[in-house]
Design a protein around this motif. Structure first.
Motif, PDB file in Angstrom:
ATOM      1  N   LEU A 245       3.815  10.357   2.726  1.00 58.39           N
ATOM      2  CA  LEU A 245       2.939   9.478   3.484  1.00 58.39           C
ATOM      3  C   LEU A 245       3.187   8.013   3.123  1.00 58.39           C
ATOM      4  O   LEU A 245       3.245   7.142   4.001  1.00 58.39           O
ATOM      5  N   GLY A 246       3.373   7.728   1.836  1.00 56.65           N
ATOM      6  CA  GLY A 246       3.673   6.370   1.408  1.00 56.65           C
ATOM      7  C   GLY A 246       4.991   5.870   1.961  1.00 56.65           C
ATOM      8  O   GLY A 246       5.103   4.719   2.397  1.00 56.65           O
ATOM      9  N   ARG A 247       6.009   6.737   1.964  1.00 59.86           N
ATOM     10  CA  ARG A 247       7.306   6.333   2.528  1.00 59.86           C
ATOM     11  C   ARG A 247       7.198   6.053   4.016  1.00 59.86           C
ATOM     12  O   ARG A 247       7.825   5.131   4.529  1.00 59.86           O
ATOM     13  N   ARG A 248       6.406   6.853   4.691  1.00 59.70           N
ATOM     14  CA  ARG A 248       6.235   6.652   6.127  1.00 59.70           C
ATOM     15  C   ARG A 248       5.545   5.313   6.405  1.00 59.70           C
ATOM     16  O   ARG A 248       5.926   4.592   7.333  1.00 59.70           O
ATOM     17  N   ILE A 249       4.567   4.953   5.607  1.00 58.40           N
ATOM     18  CA  ILE A 249       3.873   3.670   5.769  1.00 58.40           C
ATOM     19  C   ILE A 249       4.838   2.514   5.511  1.00 58.40           C
ATOM     20  O   ILE A 249       4.858   1.526   6.250  1.00 58.40           O
TER      21      ILE A 249
ATOM     22  N   ILE B 270       0.837  -1.197   0.000  1.00 59.21           N
ATOM     23  CA  ILE B 270       0.000   0.000   0.000  1.00 59.21           C
ATOM     24  C   ILE B 270       0.874   1.249   0.000  1.00 59.21           C
ATOM     25  O   ILE B 270       0.616   2.208  -0.732  1.00 59.21           O
ATOM     26  N   GLY B 271       1.933   1.241   0.797  1.00 60.79           N
ATOM     27  CA  GLY B 271       2.846   2.383   0.840  1.00 60.79           C
ATOM     28  C   GLY B 271       3.542   2.613  -0.493  1.00 60.79           C
ATOM     29  O   GLY B 271       3.660   3.762  -0.952  1.00 60.79           O
ATOM     30  N   LYS B 272       4.000   1.537  -1.117  1.00 57.87           N
ATOM     31  CA  LYS B 272       4.647   1.665  -2.429  1.00 57.87           C
ATOM     32  C   LYS B 272       3.655   2.186  -3.474  1.00 57.87           C
ATOM     33  O   LYS B 272       4.000   3.003  -4.323  1.00 57.87           O
ATOM     34  N   GLY B 273       2.423   1.702  -3.415  1.00 55.53           N
ATOM     35  CA  GLY B 273       1.391   2.182  -4.328  1.00 55.53           C
ATOM     36  C   GLY B 273       1.119   3.669  -4.134  1.00 55.53           C
ATOM     37  O   GLY B 273       0.961   4.413  -5.109  1.00 55.53           O
ATOM     38  N   LEU B 274       1.081   4.099  -2.894  1.00 58.06           N
ATOM     39  CA  LEU B 274       0.896   5.526  -2.612  1.00 58.06           C
ATOM     40  C   LEU B 274       2.065   6.349  -3.141  1.00 58.06           C
ATOM     41  O   LEU B 274       1.869   7.456  -3.666  1.00 58.06           O
ATOM     42  N   GLN B 275       3.270   5.827  -2.997  1.00 62.26           N
ATOM     43  CA  GLN B 275       4.438   6.544  -3.523  1.00 62.26           C
ATOM     44  C   GLN B 275       4.332   6.717  -5.031  1.00 62.26           C
ATOM     45  O   GLN B 275       4.551   7.818  -5.547  1.00 62.26           O
ATOM     46  N   TRP B 276       4.009   5.648  -5.738  1.00 64.48           N
ATOM     47  CA  TRP B 276       3.868   5.734  -7.196  1.00 64.48           C
ATOM     48  C   TRP B 276       2.769   6.702  -7.591  1.00 64.48           C
ATOM     49  O   TRP B 276       2.916   7.507  -8.510  1.00 64.48           O
ATOM     50  N   PHE B 277       1.639   6.612  -6.891  1.00 66.64           N
ATOM     51  CA  PHE B 277       0.529   7.524  -7.184  1.00 66.64           C
ATOM     52  C   PHE B 277       0.948   8.969  -6.953  1.00 66.64           C
ATOM     53  O   PHE B 277       0.623   9.857  -7.750  1.00 66.64           O
TER      54      PHE B 277
ATOM     55  N   ARG C 251       8.182   2.526   5.774  1.00 63.82           N
ATOM     56  CA  ARG C 251       9.172   2.434   6.852  1.00 63.82           C
ATOM     57  C   ARG C 251       8.585   1.807   8.102  1.00 63.82           C
ATOM     58  O   ARG C 251       9.240   1.000   8.762  1.00 63.82           O
ATOM     59  N   LYS C 252       7.359   2.181   8.436  1.00 64.22           N
ATOM     60  CA  LYS C 252       6.718   1.602   9.615  1.00 64.22           C
ATOM     61  C   LYS C 252       6.522   0.103   9.432  1.00 64.22           C
ATOM     62  O   LYS C 252       6.743  -0.682  10.354  1.00 64.22           O
ATOM     63  N   ALA C 253       6.121  -0.312   8.242  1.00 69.63           N
ATOM     64  CA  ALA C 253       5.931  -1.736   7.970  1.00 69.63           C
ATOM     65  C   ALA C 253       7.262  -2.487   8.031  1.00 69.63           C
ATOM     66  O   ALA C 253       7.321  -3.608   8.531  1.00 69.63           O
ATOM     67  N   GLU C 254       8.342  -1.867   7.524  1.00 68.95           N
ATOM     68  CA  GLU C 254       9.655  -2.523   7.575  1.00 68.95           C
ATOM     69  C   GLU C 254      10.133  -2.671   9.005  1.00 68.95           C
ATOM     70  O   GLU C 254      10.695  -3.701   9.382  1.00 68.95           O
ATOM     71  N   ARG C 255       9.937  -1.630   9.817  1.00 65.67           N
ATOM     72  CA  ARG C 255      10.343  -1.727  11.235  1.00 65.67           C
ATOM     73  C   ARG C 255       9.536  -2.791  11.963  1.00 65.67           C
ATOM     74  O   ARG C 255      10.080  -3.548  12.755  1.00 65.67           O
ATOM     75  N   GLN C 256       8.244  -2.855  11.673  1.00 68.87           N
ATOM     76  CA  GLN C 256       7.399  -3.846  12.301  1.00 68.87           C
ATOM     77  C   GLN C 256       7.786  -5.245  11.864  1.00 68.87           C
ATOM     78  O   GLN C 256       7.812  -6.172  12.669  1.00 68.87           O
ATOM     79  N   GLN C 257       8.139  -5.396  10.609  1.00 69.24           N
ATOM     80  CA  GLN C 257       8.548  -6.695  10.079  1.00 69.24           C
ATOM     81  C   GLN C 257       9.872  -7.131  10.711  1.00 69.24           C
ATOM     82  O   GLN C 257      10.068  -8.302  11.003  1.00 69.24           O
ATOM     83  N   ALA C 258      10.778  -6.191  10.934  1.00 72.13           N
ATOM     84  CA  ALA C 258      12.076  -6.519  11.523  1.00 72.13           C
ATOM     85  C   ALA C 258      11.923  -6.963  12.982  1.00 72.13           C
ATOM     86  O   ALA C 258      12.663  -7.840  13.440  1.00 72.13           O
ATOM     87  N   THR C 259      10.977  -6.381  13.693  1.00 74.78           N
ATOM     88  CA  THR C 259      10.798  -6.784  15.109  1.00 74.78           C
ATOM     89  C   THR C 259       9.975  -8.055  15.233  1.00 74.78           C
ATOM     90  O   THR C 259      10.058  -8.733  16.246  1.00 74.78           O
ATOM     91  N   ASP C 260       9.188  -8.394  14.231  1.00 74.64           N
ATOM     92  CA  ASP C 260       8.362  -9.606  14.282  1.00 74.64           C
ATOM     93  C   ASP C 260       9.147 -10.883  14.012  1.00 74.64           C
ATOM     94  O   ASP C 260       8.742 -11.953  14.441  1.00 74.64           O
ATOM     95  N   LYS C 261      10.266 -10.798  13.295  1.00 79.63           N
ATOM     96  CA  LYS C 261      11.022 -11.997  12.933  1.00 79.63           C
ATOM     97  C   LYS C 261      11.821 -12.501  14.137  1.00 79.63           C
ATOM     98  O   LYS C 261      12.577 -11.757  14.754  1.00 79.63           O
ATOM     99  N   PRO C 262      11.694 -13.766  14.452  1.00 83.51           N
ATOM    100  CA  PRO C 262      12.513 -14.329  15.528  1.00 83.51           C
ATOM    101  C   PRO C 262      13.954 -14.518  15.081  1.00 83.51           C
ATOM    102  O   PRO C 262      14.229 -14.775  13.912  1.00 83.51           O
ATOM    103  N   VAL C 263      14.871 -14.406  16.022  1.00 85.89           N
ATOM    104  CA  VAL C 263      16.301 -14.525  15.701  1.00 85.89           C
ATOM    105  C   VAL C 263      16.745 -15.945  15.786  1.00 85.89           C
ATOM    106  O   VAL C 263      16.337 -16.756  16.492  1.00 85.89           O
TER     107      VAL C 263
END
Length: 82
Positions: A64-68, A8-15, A70-82
């Motif tokens: 706004l798209g970039r912010r979405i 969704i964020g990437k789509g917003l960036q393109w738009f 980045r937030k998704a990437e940070r959330q994805q990084a904390t969700d992955k177990p080490v």
């Protein structure tokens, strides 16, 4: 198809970038056309201001798209177990 926040964020960036490009061409031609006619050339700064307003709104959509994303990437990084 399941859309996640990154898509969704990437789509917003393109738009947003397409919005900026479209308005740049549209208002650029408007200024060119206005400056070519001496009877209405005084309105060129108003056309430039309006074009800049729409370009800034497109850049806001990109931000706004970039912010979405980045937030998704940070959330994805904390969700992955080490």
């Amino acid at each position: 198809m399941d859309l996640n926040s990154q898509q969704i964020g990437k789509g917003l960036q393109w738009f947003g970038w397409l919005f900026v490009l479209f308005n740049g061409v549209k208002y650029g031609y408007g200024v060119y056309d206005t400056l070519s006619d001496p009877s209405v050339s005084a309105y060129a700064p108003l056309i430039v201001a309006e074009g800049m307003l729409f370009a800034c709104s497109g850049l806001f959509i990109v931000w706004l798209g970039r912010r979405i994303v980045r937030k998704a990437e940070r959330q994805q990084a904390t969700d992955k177990p080490v």
